[in-house]
Design a protein around this motif. Structure first.
Motif, PDB file in Angstrom:
ATOM      1  N   THR A  25       0.840  -1.183   0.000  1.00 50.62           N
ATOM      2  CA  THR A  25       0.000   0.000   0.000  1.00 50.62           C
ATOM      3  C   THR A  25       0.883   1.243   0.000  1.00 50.62           C
ATOM      4  OG1 THR A  25      -0.112  -0.070   2.419  1.00 50.62           O
ATOM      5  CG2 THR A  25      -1.913  -1.130   1.209  1.00 50.62           C
ATOM      6  N   PRO A  26       0.392   2.348  -0.540  1.00 49.53           N
ATOM      7  CA  PRO A  26       1.191   3.579  -0.545  1.00 49.53           C
ATOM      8  C   PRO A  26       1.534   4.017   0.865  1.00 49.53           C
ATOM      9  CG  PRO A  26      -0.688   3.754  -2.035  1.00 49.53           C
ATOM     10  CD  PRO A  26      -0.884   2.505  -1.247  1.00 49.53           C
ATOM     11  N   GLN A  27       2.713   4.554   1.013  1.00 49.06           N
ATOM     12  CA  GLN A  27       3.192   5.037   2.299  1.00 49.06           C
ATOM     13  C   GLN A  27       3.308   6.562   2.274  1.00 49.06           C
ATOM     14  OE1 GLN A  27       3.628   2.771   4.814  1.00 49.06           O
ATOM     15  NE2 GLN A  27       2.869   1.319   3.292  1.00 49.06           N
ATOM     16  N   GLN A  30       5.770   8.638  -0.028  1.00 45.49           N
ATOM     17  CA  GLN A  30       6.320   7.697  -1.008  1.00 45.49           C
ATOM     18  C   GLN A  30       6.350   8.348  -2.387  1.00 45.49           C
ATOM     19  OE1 GLN A  30       4.535   3.772  -1.054  1.00 45.49           O
ATOM     20  NE2 GLN A  30       4.911   3.546  -3.240  1.00 45.49           N
ATOM     21  N   LEU A  31       7.490   8.304  -3.051  1.00 48.74           N
ATOM     22  CA  LEU A  31       7.650   8.941  -4.352  1.00 48.74           C
ATOM     23  C   LEU A  31       7.681   7.938  -5.490  1.00 48.74           C
ATOM     24  CD1 LEU A  31      10.358  11.636  -3.470  1.00 48.74           C
ATOM     25  CD2 LEU A  31       7.873  11.917  -3.568  1.00 48.74           C
ATOM     26  N   ASN A  32       8.060   6.717  -5.215  1.00 50.54           N
ATOM     27  CA  ASN A  32       8.219   5.720  -6.270  1.00 50.54           C
ATOM     28  C   ASN A  32       7.092   4.699  -6.207  1.00 50.54           C
ATOM     29  OD1 ASN A  32       9.337   4.476  -8.456  1.00 50.54           O
ATOM     30  ND2 ASN A  32      11.274   3.939  -7.468  1.00 50.54           N
ATOM     31  N   MET A  33       6.923   3.955  -7.287  1.00 51.27           N
ATOM     32  CA  MET A  33       5.919   2.900  -7.304  1.00 51.27           C
ATOM     33  C   MET A  33       6.397   1.718  -6.475  1.00 51.27           C
ATOM     34  SD  MET A  33       6.479   1.312 -11.143  1.00 51.27           S
ATOM     35  CE  MET A  33       5.237   0.034 -10.918  1.00 51.27           C
ATOM     36  N   PRO A  34       5.470   0.938  -5.886  1.00 52.21           N
ATOM     37  CA  PRO A  34       5.879  -0.213  -5.082  1.00 52.21           C
ATOM     38  C   PRO A  34       6.366  -1.355  -5.961  1.00 52.21           C
ATOM     39  CG  PRO A  34       3.492  -0.111  -5.220  1.00 52.21           C
ATOM     40  CD  PRO A  34       4.011   1.141  -5.866  1.00 52.21           C
ATOM     41  N   GLN A  35       7.182  -2.223  -5.382  1.00 51.24           N
ATOM     42  CA  GLN A  35       7.700  -3.365  -6.138  1.00 51.24           C
ATOM     43  C   GLN A  35       6.708  -4.509  -6.215  1.00 51.24           C
ATOM     44  OE1 GLN A  35      11.774  -4.632  -5.491  1.00 51.24           O
ATOM     45  NE2 GLN A  35      12.202  -2.773  -4.346  1.00 51.24           N
ATOM     46  N   GLN A 180      -5.526   2.006   8.405  1.00 48.19           N
ATOM     47  CA  GLN A 180      -6.686   2.744   7.930  1.00 48.19           C
ATOM     48  C   GLN A 180      -7.174   2.125   6.625  1.00 48.19           C
ATOM     49  OE1 GLN A 180      -5.715   6.903   7.650  1.00 48.19           O
ATOM     50  NE2 GLN A 180      -5.825   7.231   9.861  1.00 48.19           N
ATOM     51  N   THR A 181      -8.432   1.691   6.632  1.00 47.33           N
ATOM     52  CA  THR A 181      -8.968   0.952   5.491  1.00 47.33           C
ATOM     53  C   THR A 181     -10.294   1.529   5.012  1.00 47.33           C
ATOM     54  OG1 THR A 181      -9.982  -0.642   7.026  1.00 47.33           O
ATOM     55  CG2 THR A 181      -7.824  -1.209   6.096  1.00 47.33           C
ATOM     56  N   TYR A 182     -10.497   2.822   5.208  1.00 53.07           N
ATOM     57  CA  TYR A 182     -11.724   3.439   4.717  1.00 53.07           C
ATOM     58  C   TYR A 182     -11.793   3.305   3.193  1.00 53.07           C
ATOM     59  CZ  TYR A 182     -15.182   7.034   3.585  1.00 53.07           C
ATOM     60  OH  TYR A 182     -16.275   7.706   3.093  1.00 53.07           O
ATOM     61  N   LEU A 183     -12.878   2.690   2.712  1.00 52.26           N
ATOM     62  CA  LEU A 183     -13.114   2.417   1.290  1.00 52.26           C
ATOM     63  C   LEU A 183     -12.111   1.440   0.689  1.00 52.26           C
ATOM     64  CD1 LEU A 183     -14.084   5.947  -0.095  1.00 52.26           C
ATOM     65  CD2 LEU A 183     -15.548   4.221   0.937  1.00 52.26           C
TER      66      LEU A 183
END
Length: 306
Positions: A25-27, A30-35, A180-183
């Motif tokens: 999940t995005p942090q 975070q500037l880069n895409m996840p692996q 946090q998991t809203y939506l």
């Protein structure tokens, strides 16, 4: 530093994936895409970084030459502008070099696309159906054994209540295991085994949807009347979240996807339980015992009453 050295350093950085932690999940910041957690996601990350560093190298060369020319040959130093209009050698260089760069980028990208389309030798098949605004999942088989497990996955109750107009509920208070998991949470996640090649057949029931979990490294359209297929092989157990990525109607933002990856032994136990639960006949309601028949009055009682 020459261009070759820059590209070599870039490739070394790309290949050192062990030093970069994969996130699902995005942090914050975070500037880069996840692996991600699949080979497809790692391939996409590699192509992304390859293109980035090639662009960086091109930028260094182009802007370096531009600034060098601006300061070295400025008018205040007595430089006189050239009068030629064409240079065949320069035109050949700036035509051929970009072509070679595009070919170098297209070759690995084509390999990745071909590999992603190869769904043969899959160990199980999942059918995904997009509805307004939920997902339907059918477990077709695992190995040689056919299954008939089906369920609907939709937005979880906490998020659904919070999203209502004037609910007065705090979206930041919607959490699952501290996250946090809203939506981003559902009532029934898609459970998959790790280290297993899973084939997906994806379609839609009403309008076009798109099934997308970033950690898996791909997304695929769910189109009514059309079957698209792809595959995944998740390397790490965990919870991986996504969303519908195609504008499909007023509640498009409220149809998340949750994939729960577990070890194969745990998955088999779960799948057999689901199969047994769906196959078990419903317990029939108890039939009330018939009331005893009322005996007919005797002739003596009838005459006395008369």
């Amino acid at each position: 530093m020459g261009i070759g050295a820059v590209l070599a350093a870039a490739c070394n950085l790309i290949l050192c994936t062990d030093a970069l932690a994969a996130t699902s999940t995005p942090q914050p910041w975070q500037l880069n895409m996840p692996q991600g957690v699949t080979q497809s996601s790692h391939d996409a990350y590699f192509l992304h970084m390859l293109a980035l560093w090639i662009c960086v190298a091109i930028g260094i060369v182009v802007f370096g030459a531009m600034f060098y020319a601006m300061f070295k040959f400025r008018k205040s130093k007595g430089a006189v502008a050239a009068t030629f209009t064409h240079n065949t050698t320069a035109e050949i260089i700036w035509t051929v070099v970009p072509i070679l760069i595009l070919v170098a980028m297209a070759a690995p990208a084509t390999t990745v696309l071909i590999n992603e389309a190869y769904t043969d030798q899959s160990q199980m098949t999942i059918k995904v159906t997009g509805y307004q605004w939920k997902w339907g999942y059918d477990y077709v088989n695992w190995g040689d054994k056919a299954y008939h497990v089906h369920f609907i996955s939709k937005l979880d109750g906490d998020s659904d209540r919070t999203r209502q107009l004037k609910s007065g509920l705090d979206p930041f208070a919607v959490k699952t295991d501290g996250e946090q998991t809203y939506l981003l949470n559902v009532n029934h996640p898609l459970v998959l085994p790790t280290n297993t090649k899973v084939r997906f057949v994806v379609t839609g029931d009403d309008v076009i949807h798109a099934w997308w979990v970033p950690a898996l490294g791909w997304k695929v359209d769910a189109i009514p009347g059309i079957i698209n297929d792809t595959w995944t092989n998740i390397s790490e157990p965990g919870i991986y979240r996504g969303q519908c990525a195609e504008l499909c109607g007023q509640d498009h933002g409220f149809m998340p996807i949750v994939v729960k990856a577990v070890p194969p032994e745990e998955f088999k136990q779960w799948l057999d339980q689901q199969e047994a639960a769906l196959a078990a006949p419903a317990t029939p309601a108890a039939t009330p015992a018939p009331a005893p028949a009322t005996p007919a009055p005797t002739s003596a009682a009838a005459s006395s009453n008369g």
